[in-house]
Design an enzyme around this catalytic site. Structure first.
Site, mmCIF file in Angstrom:
data_model
loop_
_atom_site.group_PDB
_atom_site.id
_atom_site.type_symbol
_atom_site.label_atom_id
_atom_site.label_comp_id
_atom_site.label_asym_id
_atom_site.label_seq_id
_atom_site.Cartn_x
_atom_site.Cartn_y
_atom_site.Cartn_z
ATOM 1 N N GLY A 214 -3.665 -2.124 -0.195
ATOM 2 C CA GLY A 214 -4.795 -1.389 -0.769
ATOM 3 C C GLY A 214 -4.439 -0.176 -1.608
ATOM 4 O O GLY A 214 -5.325 0.409 -2.238
ATOM 5 N N ASP A 215 -3.159 0.205 -1.631
ATOM 6 C CA ASP A 215 -2.795 1.404 -2.403
ATOM 7 C C ASP A 215 -1.347 1.299 -2.879
ATOM 8 O O ASP A 215 -0.557 2.221 -2.725
ATOM 9 C CB ASP A 215 -2.984 2.662 -1.538
ATOM 10 C CG ASP A 215 -3.089 3.930 -2.368
ATOM 11 O OD1 ASP A 215 -3.283 3.833 -3.597
ATOM 12 O OD2 ASP A 215 -2.983 5.030 -1.789
ATOM 13 N N PHE A 216 -1.035 0.140 -3.469
ATOM 14 C CA PHE A 216 0.345 -0.123 -3.919
ATOM 15 C C PHE A 216 0.562 0.649 -5.222
ATOM 16 O O PHE A 216 0.582 0.078 -6.298
ATOM 17 C CB PHE A 216 0.528 -1.628 -4.109
ATOM 18 C CG PHE A 216 1.959 -2.087 -4.001
ATOM 19 C CD1 PHE A 216 2.631 -2.042 -2.785
ATOM 20 C CD2 PHE A 216 2.643 -2.569 -5.099
ATOM 21 C CE1 PHE A 216 3.945 -2.479 -2.668
ATOM 22 C CE2 PHE A 216 3.953 -2.998 -5.003
ATOM 23 C CZ PHE A 216 4.609 -2.958 -3.783
#
Length: 356
Positions: A214-216
């Site tokens: 979700g936050d690469f």
């Protein structure tokens, strides 16, 4: 985040005390690391060990099951050969500990974990060659494949229906759109949300489900020099945004953040996509929605950063990192249009395939 849910701000003596009491370690060096709403600290101990002390904000600290899943996911990736941090047991053998302490906002409870230290520099600080972008796409796809196979009794907590950063929740940005009043970007954001509603939501039933990191992003991926004068990925950080979503969401997020670090942002998508498709080729619906999903993530980043700055002006510099360059890129992508951008990306994928 209100004062009630404030970002932790443990003092140097409080950190030393926690390291000694919980982990039987005496720090020789403590250094602050950037963070959106938690407190992250690099800690070296006198015996030569290096660690990351992660102190969650008081609101997120309440959700023990979610933190447990995030901690477990890190160890699953590590066991499968991906360079993920792992949590280290404290003196009583637990991987997480809820500590009640006053660090400036009255007595609050904060979840504390000690994580393994991964060497490397953030990918934001090195040249994003086509090969490194390819590896980034490939790593993101492998990561989601492994997460999707994960088994845990609390998996259902990842169904975060109201989670504002989920790419499933783009329409909820409308509640904050007034923060852009008078800004020329307001019309672009409204238009992207409209496109999301009309072109993404109807096709969502054809997306393949998975669990997203979700936050690469460019600050959550570490790299080290490799043998061929390039870089290889040496670390995946920060699992706080994990949620049940779709493979295509992870890809859109990775492309968006890598674009913010590249001198020619439009060229980024093809290399990341080629790496992704070497593991997980997109289906027709996913391919058709990629452009709008990338724009949607830019809109999330922009609107939510502005909202956070309004709430926390003291943290403005960190909060606006991705957002500043993102404004220009969002406008550029929007003006080029779907057809032109897709053509650039998909031609680049074809060229990569020819080389392999």
């Amino acid at each position: 985040m209100s004062a009630k849910h404030a970002k932790p701000n443990f003092s140097h003596p409080q950190v030393v005390g926690i390291m000694k009491r919980l982990f039987r370690l005496t720090p020789s060096e403590i250094r602050s690391l950037p963070s959106y709403d938690d407190q992250n600290l690099y800690v070296a101990s006198i015996d030569g060990g290096e660690y990351i002390l992660k102190i969650m904000n008081s609101e997120d600290s309440k959700n023990t099951s979610l933190i447990e899943i995030q901690t477990y996911a890190m160890s699953v990736l590590h066991q499968n050969g991906l360079p993920s941090q792992t949590a280290l047991p404290n003196a009583s053998g637990k991987l997480m500990s809820l500590e009640e302490i006053d660090c400036g906002n009255g007595c609050q409870k904060y979840m504390v974990r000690l994580l393994s230290y991964l060497p490397g520099t953030t990918i934001s600080k090195v040249p994003l060659t086509p090969q490194l972008l390819y590896e980034t796409g490939k790593m993101a796809a492998r990561m989601d494949q492994i997460l999707q196979e994960m088994e845990h009794p609390h998996l259902s907590v990842l169904q975060r229906e109201k989670f504002i950063w989920s790419l499933s929740n783009v329409p909820s940005l409308e509640a904050y759109i007034n923060i852009l009043e008078g800004d020329p970007l307001e019309e672009v954001v409204k238009s992207v949300i409209h496109q999301y509603k009309t072109s993404v939501i109807p096709k969502r039933s054809n997306f393949r489900r998975c669990i997203n990191h979700g936050d690469f992003n460019d600050l959550n991926v570490l790299v080290q020099p490799d043998e061929s004068d390039g870089h290889r990925i040496s670390g995946i950080l920060d699992f706080g945004d994990m949620n049940s979503g779709y493979y295509i969401h992870e890809l859109a997020i990775a492309i968006m953040y890598m674009m913010t670090e590249h001198p020619k942002p439009i060229e980024v998508g093809g290399s990341v996509l080629a790496g992704w498709e070497s593991v997980l080729p997109l289906n027709e619906a996913e391919r058709d929605c990629l452009y709008v999903l990338v724009l949607s993530r830019f809109c999330q980043s922009l609107v939510l950063a502005r909202r956070a700055v309004a709430l926390h002006p003291e943290n403005a510099e960190y909060l606006m990192i991705s957002s500043r360059r993102g404004i220009r890129i969002l406008r550029n992508l929007w003006e080029l249009g779907k057809e032109q951008v897709e053509k650039t990306w998909f031609q680049s994928v074809a060229q990569f395939s020819d080389k392999l």
